[in-house]
Structures are given as C-alpha cells and as structure tokens.
Design an enzyme around this catalytic site. Structure first.
Site, PDB file in Angstrom:
ATOM      1  N   LYS A  27      -2.722   2.245   9.842  1.00  0.00           N
ATOM      2  CA  LYS A  27      -1.592   1.489  10.398  1.00  0.00           C
ATOM      3  C   LYS A  27      -2.005   1.042  11.803  1.00  0.00           C
ATOM      4  CE  LYS A  27       2.893   0.514  11.060  1.00  0.00           C
ATOM      5  NZ  LYS A  27       3.313  -0.717  10.398  1.00  0.00           N
ATOM      6  N   THR A  28      -1.496  -0.094  12.247  1.00  0.00           N
ATOM      7  CA  THR A  28      -1.864  -0.588  13.576  1.00  0.00           C
ATOM      8  C   THR A  28      -1.493   0.428  14.668  1.00  0.00           C
ATOM      9  OG1 THR A  28      -1.642  -2.892  12.911  1.00  0.00           O
ATOM     10  CG2 THR A  28      -1.453  -2.422  15.266  1.00  0.00           C
ATOM     11  N   CYS A 112       0.923  -9.834  13.879  1.00  0.00           N
ATOM     12  CA  CYS A 112       2.110  -9.161  13.339  1.00  0.00           C
ATOM     13  C   CYS A 112       3.363  -9.985  13.610  1.00  0.00           C
ATOM     14  CB  CYS A 112       2.274  -7.771  13.946  1.00  0.00           C
ATOM     15  SG  CYS A 112       3.692  -6.902  13.244  1.00  0.00           S
ATOM     16  N   LYS A 140      -7.627 -10.046  12.196  1.00  0.00           N
ATOM     17  CA  LYS A 140      -6.626 -10.241  11.137  1.00  0.00           C
ATOM     18  C   LYS A 140      -5.688 -11.378  11.536  1.00  0.00           C
ATOM     19  CE  LYS A 140      -3.386  -8.004   8.101  1.00  0.00           C
ATOM     20  NZ  LYS A 140      -2.862  -6.736   7.632  1.00  0.00           N
ATOM     21  N   THR A 168       1.562 -10.735   6.941  1.00  0.00           N
ATOM     22  CA  THR A 168       2.798 -11.212   6.307  1.00  0.00           C
ATOM     23  C   THR A 168       3.300 -12.488   6.983  1.00  0.00           C
ATOM     24  OG1 THR A 168       4.023  -9.767   7.785  1.00  0.00           O
ATOM     25  CG2 THR A 168       3.538  -8.910   5.593  1.00  0.00           C
ATOM     26  N   GLY A 192       3.540  -9.316  -0.746  1.00  0.00           N
ATOM     27  CA  GLY A 192       3.625  -9.250  -2.206  1.00  0.00           C
ATOM     28  C   GLY A 192       3.275 -10.585  -2.854  1.00  0.00           C
ATOM     29  N   GLY A 218      -2.938 -10.236   0.140  1.00  0.00           N
ATOM     30  CA  GLY A 218      -1.671 -10.973   0.020  1.00  0.00           C
ATOM     31  C   GLY A 218      -1.312 -11.047  -1.449  1.00  0.00           C
ATOM     32  N   GLY A 240      -2.040  -4.071  -0.723  1.00  0.00           N
ATOM     33  CA  GLY A 240      -0.972  -3.746   0.213  1.00  0.00           C
ATOM     34  C   GLY A 240       0.278  -3.293  -0.509  1.00  0.00           C
ATOM     35  N   THR A 241       1.210  -4.224  -0.683  1.00  0.00           N
ATOM     36  CA  THR A 241       2.502  -3.926  -1.310  1.00  0.00           C
ATOM     37  C   THR A 241       2.342  -3.265  -2.674  1.00  0.00           C
ATOM     38  OG1 THR A 241       3.443  -5.781  -0.091  1.00  0.00           O
ATOM     39  CG2 THR A 241       4.674  -5.025  -1.996  1.00  0.00           C
TER      40      THR A 241
HETATM   41  C1  LIG Z   1       5.449  -1.916   5.069  1.00  0.00           C
HETATM   42  C2  LIG Z   1       4.318  -2.748   5.622  1.00  0.00           C
HETATM   43  C3  LIG Z   1       3.748  -2.398   6.840  1.00  0.00           C
HETATM   44  C4  LIG Z   1       2.708  -3.155   7.366  1.00  0.00           C
HETATM   45  N1  LIG Z   1       2.141  -2.790   8.553  1.00  0.00           N
HETATM   46  C5  LIG Z   1       1.086  -3.501   9.031  1.00  0.00           C
HETATM   47  C6  LIG Z   1       0.435  -3.088  10.225  1.00  0.00           C
HETATM   48  O1  LIG Z   1       0.763  -2.075  10.846  1.00  0.00           O
HETATM   49  N2  LIG Z   1      -0.610  -3.851  10.667  1.00  0.00           N
HETATM   50  C7  LIG Z   1      -1.045  -4.969  10.001  1.00  0.00           C
HETATM   51  O2  LIG Z   1      -2.005  -5.609  10.434  1.00  0.00           O
HETATM   52  N3  LIG Z   1      -0.450  -5.359   8.843  1.00  0.00           N
HETATM   53  C8  LIG Z   1       0.594  -4.659   8.359  1.00  0.00           C
HETATM   54  N4  LIG Z   1       1.183  -5.054   7.191  1.00  0.00           N
HETATM   55  C9  LIG Z   1       0.688  -6.244   6.484  1.00  0.00           C
HETATM   56  C10 LIG Z   1      -0.310  -5.846   5.382  1.00  0.00           C
HETATM   57  O3  LIG Z   1      -1.426  -5.193   5.933  1.00  0.00           O
HETATM   58  C11 LIG Z   1      -0.779  -7.095   4.594  1.00  0.00           C
HETATM   59  O4  LIG Z   1      -1.423  -7.990   5.483  1.00  0.00           O
HETATM   60  C12 LIG Z   1       0.363  -7.841   3.917  1.00  0.00           C
HETATM   61  O5  LIG Z   1       1.352  -6.937   3.442  1.00  0.00           O
HETATM   62  C13 LIG Z   1      -0.120  -8.726   2.767  1.00  0.00           C
HETATM   63  O6  LIG Z   1      -0.654  -7.982   1.710  1.00  0.00           O
HETATM   64  P1  LIG Z   1       0.217  -7.539   0.404  1.00  0.00           P
HETATM   65  O7  LIG Z   1       0.956  -8.757  -0.040  1.00  0.00           O
HETATM   66  O8  LIG Z   1      -0.773  -7.056  -0.575  1.00  0.00           O
HETATM   67  O9  LIG Z   1       1.154  -6.468   0.871  1.00  0.00           O
HETATM   68  C14 LIG Z   1       2.230  -4.304   6.661  1.00  0.00           C
HETATM   69  C15 LIG Z   1       2.808  -4.640   5.428  1.00  0.00           C
HETATM   70  C16 LIG Z   1       3.835  -3.875   4.900  1.00  0.00           C
HETATM   71  C17 LIG Z   1       4.419  -4.273   3.569  1.00  0.00           C
END
Ligand SMILES: Cc1cc2nc3c(=O)[nH]c(=O)nc-3n(C[C@H](O)[C@H](O)[C@H](O)COP(=O)(O)O)c2cc1C
Length: 294
Positions: A27-28, A112, A140, A168, A192, A218, A240-241
């Site tokens: 997590k960041t 973010c 990122k 996101t 998602g 993504g 991720g999701t």
């Molecule tokens: C609950 C949650 C928390 C996230 N926290 C971070 C974070 O702390 N730092 C970051 O760079 N991306 C964060 N993301 C973004 C994910 O790393 C990723 O870029 C994004 O969800 C797209 O991928 P996915 O569609 O497979 O989830 C978060 C995403 C979710 C859903």
C-alpha cells in the site's frame, strides 16, 4: 511477472496469496501516518468498485520498523509504493528506503485520485526521487491526462526505470434509496472491469511512446485479460480489485494464461508481447529515436 496492485492485498494477513505472486507491492506509504478518509470508503459500481481510502497507512517510520521486517520474512521481492504531497516528500522516503536490501523496487504513486495534493508534475517527482535512490523506480501514472505518452516520455527522461499503468479514475456512485453519494467523500477511484479498456489504451500509448517496461493493471480478472495487457505492450501484469473477490486469483489466472497460450500455439508470453504493435515491429526505428524495437 504477476504482481498485486498497490492497496489491493495485505500480505501480512494473506501471506499465501502474496507468495503466489512474483513480487508484492505495498500500500502507498507517506511520510506521516494517515488515517485516510472517513467511512464509507468502498462501494460497488455496476462494472467495478469505487474506493476512497485516502492513502491510510502507518507512515514511513512505522513502516520501516514494523511492516518491512515482517514483509521481508515472506521472501518474495517487495516493491514499496511511495506517496507524498511534494516532490521533496517522495525523495525523503526514497532515500530512507535506499539502504534496505529487502526493497526490490519503488513505485512512485504520482496519481492517487483520493487525496488533495498540489499538482506536482510526475517528471519533477521522478527527478527528485532519482537523486535520492539507486533502486529501480516505477512511475505509476493516471490515465486522466490528455496525452499519457508524453507524461511517460517525461518520466523516462527524469530517470524512471518503468511505468505502472494505471491508477483508478475518479467516479461517483449514488445510493439506490437516498440518491446521495455512496462514499463519504462523495467521489472515489473507479477500479475493476470498467477500467480495462482505458488501461489498455494507456499501455498501448506508453509502449508506443517509450521503450520502458510496463506493469499493466486495471480490471484484470482472467488469463485472457493478461494476454490483452501483454499484447498491448505490458511486460508485467498486476491484479487489483479481482483479489477482493477471489484471493486465489493469482494461481487461477496463471493456469488460465497457460490454457490461452496453448490454444494459440504460443510457448510463452514473450510470443504475445507487442503483438498489438505490428507497425513498430516492422518499421524498426522511429523518427524521435525513443523506441527500442524488438
Ligand atoms: C481499495 C483500493 C486501494 C488502493 N490503494 C492504492 C494505493 O494505496 N496506491 C496506489 O498506487 N494505488 C492504489 N489503488 C489502485 C490500484 O493499485 C490499481 O491501480 C487500480 O485499482 C486498478 O486496478 P484494478 O482495476 O485491477 O483494481 C487502490 C485500489 C483499490 C481498489
């Protein structure tokens, strides 16, 4: 490599899931501890999920003394995601991570959507981080920019070693009964399946614009999704999701990739890489000399 997307897996509570990945992305982490945004912080969207966690994390001091030694025991490469509100804050964390051999790479979260921050440019953040560490730096990026290829080139020139694509996108869901925003801060980050075509376009554009290795993410849920990201130009893919719904996703997705490759007569993902870019493969060089062609 198959990784998790930052913020989507807690390796300390799910070590077996983390071990099923090729590297774990944290997590960041920010300079100071953050409680994050008030609840409600997660909501379902029609084709994905909305979150507004607001970078809740223990801060770099407690991360280094508490989390990192415990993560190191997992014995998989650790990528630390770094955030901040100014380039100097990113640099400070990078310099503190530099001496830690257990940190394989640093991912700079310059994208973010859930924190209010001065709009430091990605290139400025990468440049100051580059001065602070010898670790591989992955920038990122967000797809919410007019020309992500130009941002990628700027990050490359500033010293990034790779790109993580994408974070996101800002989204809103409304509660079915009250028609008020589902999340306390109203707007959150959409992740998602809804994100997949946007993310693929970003990977495609950045592959064309630079020679950098890319972690694509993504909406990855299946082996077929992995093939799509690799064909668009990603060397690595992150889940991720999908991990929230299916903690076994890494092993399932790997098995599905093997089936997809077999069905197409490919021996490995190298055969798929950059298939979506036949013009680059055949031309051999480009006018601006930015591409390293395979
Ligand atoms: C609950 C949650 C928390 C996230 N926290 C971070 C974070 O702390 N730092 C970051 O760079 N991306 C964060 N993301 C973004 C994910 O790393 C990723 O870029 C994004 O969800 C797209 O991928 P996915 O569609 O497979 O989830 C978060 C995403 C979710 C859903």
């Amino acid at each position: 490599m198959l990784l998790n997307a930052s913020g989507c897996l807690d390796a300390l509570t799910a070590p077996e899931v983390a071990r099923s990945l090729d590297a774990f992305v944290t997590k960041t982490v920010t300079p100071l501890p953050r409680d994050g945004n008030p609840p409600v912080r997660i909501a379902e969207a029609e084709v994905g999920m909305l979150n507004s966690i607001g970078l809740a994390n223990p801060g770099i001091d407690r991360f280094l003394t508490g989390n990192l030694p415990r993560l190191a025991k997992l014995e998989i490469p650790i990528w630390v995601s770094v955030g901040g509100f100014a380039a100097e804050e990113y640099a400070e964390i990078c310099s503190r991570l530099d001496d830690h051999a257990e940190v394989a790479a640093i991912e700079l979260n310059v994208s973010c959507p859930n924190v209010e921050s001065p709009s430091e440019s990605a290139a400025r953040i990468v440049a100051s981080a580059r001065l602070a560490t010898r670790k591989p730096l992955w920038a990122k990026l967000s797809a919410a920019v007019p020309d992500i290829g130009a941002v990628a080139c700027a990050a490359c020139e500033a010293g990034a070693d790779g790109l993580s694509l994408v974070n996101t996108l800002r989204g809103l869901t409304l509660d079915a009964r009250t028609l008020r925003p589902s999340l306390a801060p109203a707007v959150g980050g959409l992740s998602g399946p809804a994100l997949k075509p946007v993310a693929l376009a970003a990977v495609y554009a950045c592959y064309q614009a630079t020679s950098m290795p890319i972690v694509g993410m993504g909406g990855v849920q299946t082996g077929r999704d992995v093939l799509d990201f690799v064909a668009a130009g990603a060397r690595h893919v992150a889940l991720g999701t999908a991990l929230f719904a299916d903690p076994d996703a890494p092993s399932r997705v790997r098995a599905e990739v093997a089936v997809e490759l077999d069905a197409r007569g490919y021996s490995d993902l190298d055969d798929v890489y950059a298939t979506a870019h036949p013009e680059l493969l055949s031309i051999g060089t480009t006018t601006n000399g930015k591409y390293l062609l395979k």
